[in-house]
Design a protein around this motif. Structure first.
Motif, PDB file in Angstrom:
ATOM      1  N   TRP A  10       4.905  -3.850   6.501  1.00  0.00           N
ATOM      2  CA  TRP A  10       4.804  -2.618   5.699  1.00  0.00           C
ATOM      3  C   TRP A  10       6.141  -1.888   5.648  1.00  0.00           C
ATOM      4  O   TRP A  10       6.514  -1.335   4.604  1.00  0.00           O
ATOM      5  CB  TRP A  10       3.675  -1.733   6.244  1.00  0.00           C
ATOM      6  CG  TRP A  10       2.338  -2.362   6.005  1.00  0.00           C
ATOM      7  CD1 TRP A  10       1.536  -2.970   6.924  1.00  0.00           C
ATOM      8  CD2 TRP A  10       1.669  -2.526   4.740  1.00  0.00           C
ATOM      9  NE1 TRP A  10       0.415  -3.477   6.309  1.00  0.00           N
ATOM     10  CE2 TRP A  10       0.468  -3.218   4.975  1.00  0.00           C
ATOM     11  CE3 TRP A  10       1.973  -2.148   3.424  1.00  0.00           C
ATOM     12  CZ2 TRP A  10      -0.437  -3.535   3.954  1.00  0.00           C
ATOM     13  CZ3 TRP A  10       1.073  -2.471   2.412  1.00  0.00           C
ATOM     14  CH2 TRP A  10      -0.103  -3.151   2.670  1.00  0.00           C
ATOM     15  N   TYR A  14       8.375  -0.744   2.254  1.00  0.00           N
ATOM     16  CA  TYR A  14       8.981   0.561   1.936  1.00  0.00           C
ATOM     17  C   TYR A  14      10.485   0.422   1.759  1.00  0.00           C
ATOM     18  O   TYR A  14      11.064   0.968   0.817  1.00  0.00           O
ATOM     19  CB  TYR A  14       8.631   1.602   3.010  1.00  0.00           C
ATOM     20  CG  TYR A  14       7.217   2.127   2.862  1.00  0.00           C
ATOM     21  CD1 TYR A  14       6.901   3.087   1.900  1.00  0.00           C
ATOM     22  CD2 TYR A  14       6.185   1.637   3.648  1.00  0.00           C
ATOM     23  CE1 TYR A  14       5.592   3.546   1.737  1.00  0.00           C
ATOM     24  CE2 TYR A  14       4.877   2.088   3.494  1.00  0.00           C
ATOM     25  CZ  TYR A  14       4.590   3.041   2.542  1.00  0.00           C
ATOM     26  OH  TYR A  14       3.292   3.481   2.364  1.00  0.00           O
ATOM     27  N   ASP A  22       1.814   2.922  -5.001  1.00  0.00           N
ATOM     28  CA  ASP A  22       2.155   4.340  -4.893  1.00  0.00           C
ATOM     29  C   ASP A  22       1.996   5.016  -6.264  1.00  0.00           C
ATOM     30  O   ASP A  22       2.751   4.716  -7.200  1.00  0.00           O
ATOM     31  CB  ASP A  22       3.601   4.454  -4.385  1.00  0.00           C
ATOM     32  CG  ASP A  22       3.970   5.873  -4.018  1.00  0.00           C
ATOM     33  OD1 ASP A  22       4.157   6.154  -2.828  1.00  0.00           O
ATOM     34  OD2 ASP A  22       4.068   6.709  -4.936  1.00  0.00           O
ATOM     35  N   VAL A  72       4.067   3.183   9.468  1.00  0.00           N
ATOM     36  CA  VAL A  72       5.498   3.218   9.107  1.00  0.00           C
ATOM     37  C   VAL A  72       5.971   4.675   9.034  1.00  0.00           C
ATOM     38  O   VAL A  72       5.270   5.543   8.502  1.00  0.00           O
ATOM     39  CB  VAL A  72       5.742   2.524   7.743  1.00  0.00           C
ATOM     40  CG1 VAL A  72       7.216   2.562   7.368  1.00  0.00           C
ATOM     41  CG2 VAL A  72       5.257   1.078   7.782  1.00  0.00           C
ATOM     42  N   ASP A  95      -1.067   3.269  14.806  1.00  0.00           N
ATOM     43  CA  ASP A  95      -2.039   2.318  14.285  1.00  0.00           C
ATOM     44  C   ASP A  95      -3.409   2.997  14.187  1.00  0.00           C
ATOM     45  O   ASP A  95      -3.939   3.478  15.195  1.00  0.00           O
ATOM     46  CB  ASP A  95      -2.110   1.115  15.253  1.00  0.00           C
ATOM     47  CG  ASP A  95      -2.963  -0.015  14.714  1.00  0.00           C
ATOM     48  OD1 ASP A  95      -3.780   0.216  13.794  1.00  0.00           O
ATOM     49  OD2 ASP A  95      -2.817  -1.131  15.238  1.00  0.00           O
TER      50      ASP A  95
HETATM   51  C1  LIG Z   1      -1.276  -0.031   0.190  1.00  0.00           C
HETATM   52  S1  LIG Z   1      -0.550   1.209   1.129  1.00  0.00           S
HETATM   53  C2  LIG Z   1      -1.472   2.652   0.623  1.00  0.00           C
HETATM   54  C3  LIG Z   1      -0.805   3.983   0.881  1.00  0.00           C
HETATM   55  C4  LIG Z   1      -1.596   5.199   0.417  1.00  0.00           C
HETATM   56  N1  LIG Z   1      -2.949   5.201   0.911  1.00  0.00           N
HETATM   57  C5  LIG Z   1      -1.588   5.348  -1.072  1.00  0.00           C
HETATM   58  O1  LIG Z   1      -2.675   5.402  -1.673  1.00  0.00           O
HETATM   59  O2  LIG Z   1      -0.500   5.446  -1.644  1.00  0.00           O
HETATM   60  C6  LIG Z   1      -1.186   0.884   2.746  1.00  0.00           C
HETATM   61  C7  LIG Z   1      -0.603   1.778   3.800  1.00  0.00           C
HETATM   62  O3  LIG Z   1      -1.260   1.526   5.045  1.00  0.00           O
HETATM   63  C8  LIG Z   1      -0.300   1.521   6.085  1.00  0.00           C
HETATM   64  N2  LIG Z   1      -0.875   0.731   7.181  1.00  0.00           N
HETATM   65  C9  LIG Z   1      -1.117  -0.599   7.215  1.00  0.00           C
HETATM   66  N3  LIG Z   1      -1.726  -0.957   8.354  1.00  0.00           N
HETATM   67  C10 LIG Z   1      -1.899   0.187   9.069  1.00  0.00           C
HETATM   68  C11 LIG Z   1      -2.502   0.489  10.323  1.00  0.00           C
HETATM   69  N4  LIG Z   1      -3.055  -0.456  11.089  1.00  0.00           N
HETATM   70  N5  LIG Z   1      -2.512   1.782  10.737  1.00  0.00           N
HETATM   71  C12 LIG Z   1      -1.963   2.757   9.986  1.00  0.00           C
HETATM   72  N6  LIG Z   1      -1.383   2.527   8.777  1.00  0.00           N
HETATM   73  C13 LIG Z   1      -1.356   1.264   8.318  1.00  0.00           C
HETATM   74  C14 LIG Z   1       0.936   0.932   5.437  1.00  0.00           C
HETATM   75  O4  LIG Z   1       2.114   1.250   6.125  1.00  0.00           O
HETATM   76  C15 LIG Z   1       0.873   1.561   4.040  1.00  0.00           C
HETATM   77  O5  LIG Z   1       1.537   2.796   4.011  1.00  0.00           O
END
Ligand SMILES: C[S@@+](CC[C@H](N)C(=O)[O-])C[C@H]1O[C@@H](n2cnc3c(N)ncnc32)[C@H](O)[C@@H]1O
Length: 195
Positions: A10, A14, A22, A72, A95
């Motif tokens: 991830w 970015y 996004d 991230v 996490d």
């Molecule tokens: C597809 S993006 C969606 C971002 C946001 N929800 C949006 O609608 O723009 C998925 C996000 O989940 C985060 N992510 C992935 N696995 C994660 C975890 N286990 N815990 C927290 N965040 C996580 C990623 O870093 C990323 O920012």
């Protein structure tokens, strides 16, 4: 699946600005859901929040008890630079699966679909444990088949229902009528209550 969807994966997305998910601002389904909330004191979590335009919208609407978590740092910093007053303790770098707290409302948008499908049961269990009694999980889930080997991973009504139904009351699970254009006809709007 070829990729491990870990922090490094991830972070790279970015860094390389490969962030097709996004929307650049709060999306209409979430905005209109927020607009009908009355109590600005509710404690809200946005997991996998990314650039967290939904948190920014909530903040501007007077909701201050908002927490965002992402694995991230960069998108969290982006939120902080847009809202310098956003409390650091409500910006959680970590996490989702390790988070321990409880919330009245959790907002879902493109987080479920970003996770390896083998984590779906763990996601549902963690949502359950993060919600207060009668707490709600609201937001959008994609409505397209689970065929791809990379995110966004899809699903269908029956698949979602079999995951959530045993421990959540289904208050709303319907075709989303107010999706942003690129997602039109491809989303459900959900409102699930912890049983
Ligand atoms: C597809 S993006 C969606 C971002 C946001 N929800 C949006 O609608 O723009 C998925 C996000 O989940 C985060 N992510 C992935 N696995 C994660 C975890 N286990 N815990 C927290 N965040 C996580 C990623 O870093 C990323 O920012």
């Amino acid at each position: 699946m070829n990729q491990t969807l870990n922090k490094e994966y991830w972070k790279k997305r970015y860094q390389e600005n490969e962030i097709g998910w996004d929307a650049g601002s709060v999306t209409t389904p979430i905005k209109e859901f927020i607009d009908q909330l009355n109590d600005t004191n509710v404690k809200i979590l946005i997991p996998g929040a990314g650039n967290a335009y939904e948190a920014e919208y909530l903040w501007k609407c007077g909701f201050k008890n908002i927490f965002v978590i992402d694995i991230v740092e960069e998108p969290l910093q982006n939120l902080k630079s847009r809202i310098p007053d956003f409390p650091d303790e409500q910006l959680i770098l970590g996490d989702f699966f390790e988070l321990k707290d409880s919330y009245d409302l959790i907002l879902e948008q493109t987080f479920f679909c970003a996770l390896n499908p083998n984590l779906r049961e763990a996601y549902v269990k963690q949502m359950f444990s993060l919600l207060k009694p009668n707490g709600k999980l609201a937001g959008v889930l994609f409505d397209f088949p689970l065929t791809k080997q990379e995110p966004p991973f899809g699903g269908d009504y029956q698949m979602y229902l079999s995951l959530f139904n045993p421990i959540f009351a289904i208050k709303k699970f319907e075709a989303c009528y107010n999706s942003i254009k690129p997602r039109a006809g491809k989303e459900f709007f959900i409102l699930l209550e912890k049983l």
